[in-house]
Scaffold this active site. Structure first.
Site, PDB file in Angstrom:
ATOM      1  N   ASP A 152       4.620   0.968  -6.028  1.00 24.93           N
ATOM      2  CA  ASP A 152       3.189   1.585  -6.478  1.00 24.93           C
ATOM      3  C   ASP A 152       2.920   1.244  -7.826  1.00 24.93           C
ATOM      4  O   ASP A 152       3.986   1.488  -8.734  1.00 24.93           O
ATOM      5  CB  ASP A 152       3.254   3.177  -6.126  1.00 24.93           C
ATOM      6  CG  ASP A 152       1.998   3.658  -6.225  1.00 24.93           C
ATOM      7  OD1 ASP A 152       1.426   4.094  -4.997  1.00 24.93           O
ATOM      8  OD2 ASP A 152       1.166   3.777  -7.061  1.00 24.93           O
ATOM      9  N   ASN A 170      -1.725   9.662   2.941  1.00 25.74           N
ATOM     10  CA  ASN A 170      -3.083  10.459   2.658  1.00 25.74           C
ATOM     11  C   ASN A 170      -4.145   9.693   3.523  1.00 25.74           C
ATOM     12  O   ASN A 170      -4.094   8.675   3.762  1.00 25.74           O
ATOM     13  CB  ASN A 170      -3.179  10.029   1.363  1.00 25.74           C
ATOM     14  CG  ASN A 170      -2.307  10.761   0.304  1.00 25.74           C
ATOM     15  OD1 ASN A 170      -1.676  11.958   0.928  1.00 25.74           O
ATOM     16  ND2 ASN A 170      -2.017   9.981  -0.716  1.00 25.74           N
ATOM     17  N   GLY A 200      -6.835  12.916   0.242  1.00 28.14           N
ATOM     18  CA  GLY A 200      -6.399  12.192  -1.203  1.00 28.14           C
ATOM     19  C   GLY A 200      -6.337  10.800  -1.091  1.00 28.14           C
ATOM     20  O   GLY A 200      -5.707   9.971  -1.850  1.00 28.14           O
ATOM     21  N   GLN A 201      -6.779   9.930   0.057  1.00 25.50           N
ATOM     22  CA  GLN A 201      -6.769   8.645   0.144  1.00 25.50           C
ATOM     23  C   GLN A 201      -7.791   7.940  -0.761  1.00 25.50           C
ATOM     24  O   GLN A 201      -9.018   8.419  -0.825  1.00 25.50           O
ATOM     25  CB  GLN A 201      -7.024   8.360   1.529  1.00 25.50           C
ATOM     26  CG  GLN A 201      -7.003   6.812   1.841  1.00 25.50           C
ATOM     27  CD  GLN A 201      -7.154   6.309   3.459  1.00 25.50           C
ATOM     28  OE1 GLN A 201      -7.431   7.201   4.253  1.00 25.50           O
ATOM     29  NE2 GLN A 201      -6.829   5.218   3.769  1.00 25.50           N
ATOM     30  N   HIS A 220      -1.794   2.960   4.359  1.00 30.00           N
ATOM     31  CA  HIS A 220      -0.534   2.696   3.785  1.00 30.00           C
ATOM     32  C   HIS A 220       0.384   3.937   3.567  1.00 30.00           C
ATOM     33  O   HIS A 220      -0.150   5.029   3.903  1.00 30.00           O
ATOM     34  CB  HIS A 220      -0.656   2.330   2.166  1.00 30.00           C
ATOM     35  CG  HIS A 220      -1.649   3.252   1.513  1.00 30.00           C
ATOM     36  ND1 HIS A 220      -2.839   3.172   1.640  1.00 30.00           N
ATOM     37  CD2 HIS A 220      -1.446   4.575   0.436  1.00 30.00           C
ATOM     38  CE1 HIS A 220      -3.607   3.994   0.973  1.00 30.00           C
ATOM     39  NE2 HIS A 220      -2.532   4.849   0.298  1.00 30.00           N
TER      40      HIS A 220
HETATM   41  P1  5GP Z   1      -3.714   6.888  -1.719  1.00 32.38           P
HETATM   42  O1  5GP Z   1      -4.215   7.778  -2.758  1.00 32.38           O
HETATM   43  O2  5GP Z   1      -4.810   6.029  -1.159  1.00 32.38           O
HETATM   44  O3  5GP Z   1      -2.825   7.466  -0.927  1.00 32.38           O
HETATM   45  O4  5GP Z   1      -2.647   5.723  -2.470  1.00 32.38           O
HETATM   46  C1  5GP Z   1      -3.215   4.669  -2.923  1.00 32.38           C
HETATM   47  C2  5GP Z   1      -2.068   4.227  -3.984  1.00 32.38           C
HETATM   48  O5  5GP Z   1      -2.287   2.748  -4.240  1.00 32.38           O
HETATM   49  C3  5GP Z   1      -2.035   4.798  -5.109  1.00 32.38           C
HETATM   50  O6  5GP Z   1      -0.608   5.584  -5.433  1.00 32.38           O
HETATM   51  C4  5GP Z   1      -2.087   3.947  -6.226  1.00 32.38           C
HETATM   52  O7  5GP Z   1      -1.215   3.938  -7.438  1.00 32.38           O
HETATM   53  C5  5GP Z   1      -1.746   2.732  -5.613  1.00 32.38           C
HETATM   54  N1  5GP Z   1      -2.296   1.519  -6.081  1.00 32.38           N
HETATM   55  C6  5GP Z   1      -3.766   1.282  -6.014  1.00 32.38           C
HETATM   56  N2  5GP Z   1      -4.066   0.076  -6.469  1.00 32.38           N
HETATM   57  C7  5GP Z   1      -2.861  -0.696  -6.652  1.00 32.38           C
HETATM   58  C8  5GP Z   1      -2.271  -1.985  -6.982  1.00 32.38           C
HETATM   59  O8  5GP Z   1      -3.256  -2.903  -7.124  1.00 32.38           O
HETATM   60  N3  5GP Z   1      -1.066  -2.430  -6.744  1.00 32.38           N
HETATM   61  C9  5GP Z   1      -0.237  -1.290  -6.515  1.00 32.38           C
HETATM   62  N4  5GP Z   1       0.947  -1.917  -6.379  1.00 32.38           N
HETATM   63  N5  5GP Z   1      -0.548  -0.248  -6.283  1.00 32.38           N
HETATM   64  C10 5GP Z   1      -1.795   0.004  -6.198  1.00 32.38           C
END
Ligand code: 5GP
Ligand code: ZN
Length: 116
Positions: A32, A89, A95-96, A102
């Site tokens: 991440d 999420n 919180g997505q 993912h």
């Molecule tokens: P969500 O909040 O949708 O469950 O998680 C999205 C996750 O993706 C977050 O923890 C954020 O830091 C990560 N993330 C978003 N964009 C990128 C990216 O371009 N590269 C990487 N490695 N992580 C990302």
């Protein structure tokens, strides 16, 4: 959002170069960008699924594979004994923020529950 604009589709295809911690026919795993634990890995299906809310019966193998692979990565990194957390999420209240399904694998520190 069309799949063509999806950042995780671009990571899966290699269009956005990202160091992978694991990849196979069904999924890709990478660190991440903004880690919330000493180990914070994201596992994504190669094919685009918006979220668990949009998953279908045909995604069963992929979803099972994501969880088994998360467990395998955790085991290989020595986290079985201390433990770890797997998070998916989903949509606004969940919180997505990225709408390509993912799995978060978080490890290396004591987690609290319930999550905020
Ligand atoms: P969500 O909040 O949708 O469950 O998680 C999205 C996750 O993706 C977050 O923890 C954020 O830091 C990560 N993330 C978003 N964009 C990128 C990216 O371009 N590269 C990487 N490695 N992580 C990302
Ligand atoms: Zn996608």
């Amino acid at each position: 959002m069309s799949f063509g604009d999806c950042i995780f589709c671009k990571i899966a295809s290699g269009e956005i170069p990202t160091a992978k911690v694991h990849e196979d026919d069904l999924c890709v795993a990478f660190n991440d960008l903004d880690p919330q634990a000493p180990t914070h890995i994201l596992l994504i299906p190669r094919h685009h699924i918006d979220s668990i809310a949009k998953a279908e019966n045909g995604d069963q193998e992929t979803l099972g594979h994501l969880l088994l692979t998360a467990g395998e990565i955790a085991r290989n990194r020595g986290f079985d004994e201390d433990g770890y957390r797997i998070v998916i999420n989903t949509n606004s209240d969940g919180g997505q923020t990225v709408f390509h399904l993912h799995v978060h694998l978080l490890a290396g520190r004591k987690m609290t529950f319930p999550p905020g």
